[in-house]
Design an enzyme around this catalytic site. Sequence first.
Site, short mmCIF file in Angstrom:
data_model
loop_
_atom_site.label_atom_id
_atom_site.label_comp_id
_atom_site.label_asym_id
_atom_site.label_seq_id
_atom_site.Cartn_x
_atom_site.Cartn_y
_atom_site.Cartn_z
N TYR A 106 47.38 45.16 53.14
CA TYR A 106 47.16 46.28 52.54
C TYR A 106 47.96 47.23 52.26
CZ TYR A 106 42.29 44.14 53.65
OH TYR A 106 41.14 43.76 53.88
N ASN A 164 34.59 49.46 46.07
CA ASN A 164 36.12 49.94 45.93
C ASN A 164 36.72 50.73 46.85
OD1 ASN A 164 35.46 48.86 43.74
ND2 ASN A 164 35.75 50.41 42.35
N VAL A 165 37.60 50.71 47.80
CA VAL A 165 38.62 50.89 48.51
C VAL A 165 39.39 51.72 48.11
CG1 VAL A 165 37.95 49.31 50.51
CG2 VAL A 165 39.66 48.54 49.53
N HIS A 192 32.72 49.88 51.66
CA HIS A 192 33.40 49.10 51.96
C HIS A 192 34.25 50.35 52.70
CE1 HIS A 192 31.61 45.93 49.05
NE2 HIS A 192 30.31 45.83 50.01
N CYS A 195 45.88 48.98 75.56
CA CYS A 195 45.12 48.32 75.76
C CYS A 195 46.02 46.99 74.75
CB CYS A 195 43.95 48.66 75.07
SG CYS A 195 43.46 48.91 73.61
N SER A 240 31.28 42.14 40.33
CA SER A 240 30.53 40.27 39.84
C SER A 240 29.62 40.39 40.07
CB SER A 240 31.81 39.58 40.34
OG SER A 240 31.37 39.54 42.05
N ASN A 272 30.46 45.79 31.90
CA ASN A 272 31.24 44.32 32.70
C ASN A 272 31.60 44.10 31.28
OD1 ASN A 272 32.22 42.28 34.16
ND2 ASN A 272 30.96 42.51 35.81
N ALA A 294 35.39 48.77 31.19
CA ALA A 294 34.68 50.13 31.06
C ALA A 294 35.47 51.67 30.82
CB ALA A 294 35.08 50.40 32.89
C1 BV8 Z 1 27.39 42.28 55.78
C2 BV8 Z 1 36.78 45.61 51.86
C3 BV8 Z 1 25.88 41.76 57.63
C4 BV8 Z 1 38.25 44.90 52.28
C5 BV8 Z 1 35.42 44.20 50.90
C6 BV8 Z 1 23.42 37.91 51.40
C7 BV8 Z 1 23.72 36.57 50.31
C8 BV8 Z 1 24.69 35.52 50.56
C9 BV8 Z 1 26.39 36.59 50.88
C10 BV8 Z 1 25.95 37.41 52.02
C11 BV8 Z 1 24.92 38.16 52.26
N1 BV8 Z 1 24.55 38.84 53.09
C12 BV8 Z 1 25.97 39.13 53.94
C13 BV8 Z 1 26.50 37.73 53.49
C14 BV8 Z 1 28.36 37.64 53.76
C15 BV8 Z 1 29.34 38.71 52.26
C16 BV8 Z 1 29.40 38.29 50.85
O1 BV8 Z 1 28.84 38.58 50.58
N2 BV8 Z 1 29.37 37.24 50.62
C17 BV8 Z 1 30.32 36.91 49.59
C18 BV8 Z 1 31.18 36.83 49.10
C19 BV8 Z 1 28.98 35.85 49.48
N3 BV8 Z 1 28.90 40.17 53.34
C20 BV8 Z 1 29.65 40.06 54.39
O2 BV8 Z 1 29.88 40.33 55.09
C21 BV8 Z 1 28.95 41.98 54.77
N4 BV8 Z 1 28.93 42.18 55.40
O3 BV8 Z 1 26.50 42.01 54.80
O4 BV8 Z 1 27.27 42.40 56.91
C22 BV8 Z 1 26.77 40.03 58.14
C23 BV8 Z 1 27.22 40.03 59.37
C24 BV8 Z 1 27.67 39.18 59.03
C25 BV8 Z 1 27.51 38.08 59.09
C26 BV8 Z 1 26.48 37.73 57.98
C27 BV8 Z 1 26.29 39.41 56.65
C28 BV8 Z 1 30.75 42.72 53.50
C29 BV8 Z 1 30.90 42.51 52.50
C30 BV8 Z 1 32.52 43.47 52.34
C31 BV8 Z 1 33.41 43.02 52.55
N5 BV8 Z 1 34.59 43.57 51.86
N6 BV8 Z 1 36.15 45.12 50.31
C32 BV8 Z 1 39.45 44.15 51.37
O5 BV8 Z 1 39.45 45.24 49.84
O6 BV8 Z 1 40.31 44.35 51.27
S1 BV8 Z 1 34.07 43.93 49.53
C33 BV8 Z 1 35.70 43.14 48.08
O7 BV8 Z 1 34.83 42.79 47.40
C34 BV8 Z 1 36.36 44.43 47.40
O8 BV8 Z 1 35.36 45.75 47.96
C35 BV8 Z 1 35.26 44.28 46.10
O9 BV8 Z 1 34.69 46.01 45.36
C36 BV8 Z 1 33.92 43.92 46.45
C37 BV8 Z 1 32.89 43.16 45.84
O10 BV8 Z 1 33.62 42.67 44.08
P1 BV8 Z 1 34.12 43.43 42.85
O11 BV8 Z 1 34.10 44.52 43.34
O12 BV8 Z 1 32.67 43.08 42.51
O13 BV8 Z 1 35.41 42.52 42.44
P2 BV8 Z 1 34.82 41.58 41.47
O14 BV8 Z 1 36.75 41.14 41.49
O15 BV8 Z 1 34.57 40.28 42.61
O16 BV8 Z 1 34.70 41.45 40.34
C38 BV8 Z 1 35.09 42.86 39.26
C39 BV8 Z 1 34.49 42.36 37.99
O17 BV8 Z 1 34.73 43.68 37.34
C40 BV8 Z 1 34.58 40.98 37.62
O18 BV8 Z 1 32.84 41.37 37.60
C41 BV8 Z 1 35.05 41.27 36.15
O19 BV8 Z 1 34.01 40.97 35.65
C42 BV8 Z 1 34.93 43.01 36.28
N7 BV8 Z 1 36.30 43.52 34.89
C43 BV8 Z 1 37.01 42.92 35.39
N8 BV8 Z 1 37.64 44.43 34.08
C44 BV8 Z 1 36.89 45.21 34.22
C45 BV8 Z 1 35.70 44.95 34.28
N9 BV8 Z 1 34.38 45.90 34.05
C46 BV8 Z 1 34.85 46.64 33.75
N10 BV8 Z 1 35.90 46.71 32.28
C47 BV8 Z 1 36.88 46.51 32.90
N11 BV8 Z 1 37.83 46.52 32.33
#
Ligand code: BV8
Length: 244
Positions: A69, A105-106, A122, A153, A192, A216, A234
């Site tokens: 981080y 985003n963070v 997030h 603690c 994504s 995207n 974007a």
């Molecule tokens: C929760 C902070 C209740 C940390 C992040 C339902 C179904 C399935 C799974 C779940 C569900 N509910 C909960 C889950 C589990 C889990 C989850 O979703 N898992 C996934 C992987 C399947 N969710 C959670 O745990 C959430 N909590 O629901 O609580 C709970 C409690 C216990 C048990 C179950 C549920 C918490 C989720 C938050 C996690 N924290 N960030 C950190 O940053 O270190 S998430 C992290 O991913 C980032 O914040 C990021 O923003 C986020 C999403 O990813 P994207 O932003 O989409 O980024 P990514 O890289 O994936 O994609 C980038 C995109 O940009 C691509 O498409 C690419 O093509 C595009 N791109 C690239 N360049 C460009 C572009 N587009 C345009 N222009 C460009 N130039």
Amino acid sequence: MDASTESLARQWLQAARHMLILTGAGVSAESGVPTFRDALTGLWARFNPEDLATEAAYRDHPGLVWDWYEMRRDMVRAVAPNPAHLAIAQWAAARPDKVTLVTQNVDGLHQQAGSEHVIELHGNLFRNSWLHGCGRCEAHRSDVTHPPSCTACGALLRPAVVWFGEDLPRVALYRAQHAAETADVCLVVGTSGLVYPAAGLPGRAKAAGARVIVVNSQPSALDATADAVLQAPAGECLPRLLAL
Ligand code: BV8
């Protein structure tokens, strides 16, 4: 991406009474911030970000996760908002009360670009909290340890981001879901669409009658929900789409 789809999307946006804009890591990519799924490098190369952004990983490898981080904070401090962030900020400023901006985003780059009232689902890299602290940790903080900890603690200081398996901030999520249910257009930029519950917002908007526009540079899991998919970076697309 064809001009007619972009022109149609622009008409929907101009006519919108209220719109939800949902952004992901892709909106910051052209600022030089690796997206969440870009491969990790260096010390962290052997990890999958979804495994590293968890309480368990922090407990198992506190120094390594803390340094991940700190490295990301340093990286974001060194970059600037790009034309996508600026286009969103200017569009919303010209339409008071008509735009709700929700980000996964963070990095705080929307705020740096001038966006106000940003809903951060997030959390934020530049805020810290305490991992199951005693409530008096700040007064007992020691920066001698790595990561910093509470001498009362023993709790560890942690980044105030939402880790996988942690609930999202209740008020932020409620406001985002309400915006999805009341929007007539939902603009999705640079995500994504894999992380829930954030990724459920466009579907929620669609179910409530909104038109969904996806911007995207690649196909995404949300394309099937979209009424218009604009496959472009974007930073190139949004200044046209959101031109005042
Ligand atoms: C929760 C902070 C209740 C940390 C992040 C339902 C179904 C399935 C799974 C779940 C569900 N509910 C909960 C889950 C589990 C889990 C989850 O979703 N898992 C996934 C992987 C399947 N969710 C959670 O745990 C959430 N909590 O629901 O609580 C709970 C409690 C216990 C048990 C179950 C549920 C918490 C989720 C938050 C996690 N924290 N960030 C950190 O940053 O270190 S998430 C992290 O991913 C980032 O914040 C990021 O923003 C986020 C999403 O990813 P994207 O932003 O989409 O980024 P990514 O890289 O994936 O994609 C980038 C995109 O940009 C691509 O498409 C690419 O093509 C595009 N791109 C690239 N360049 C460009 C572009 N587009 C345009 N222009 C460009 N130039």
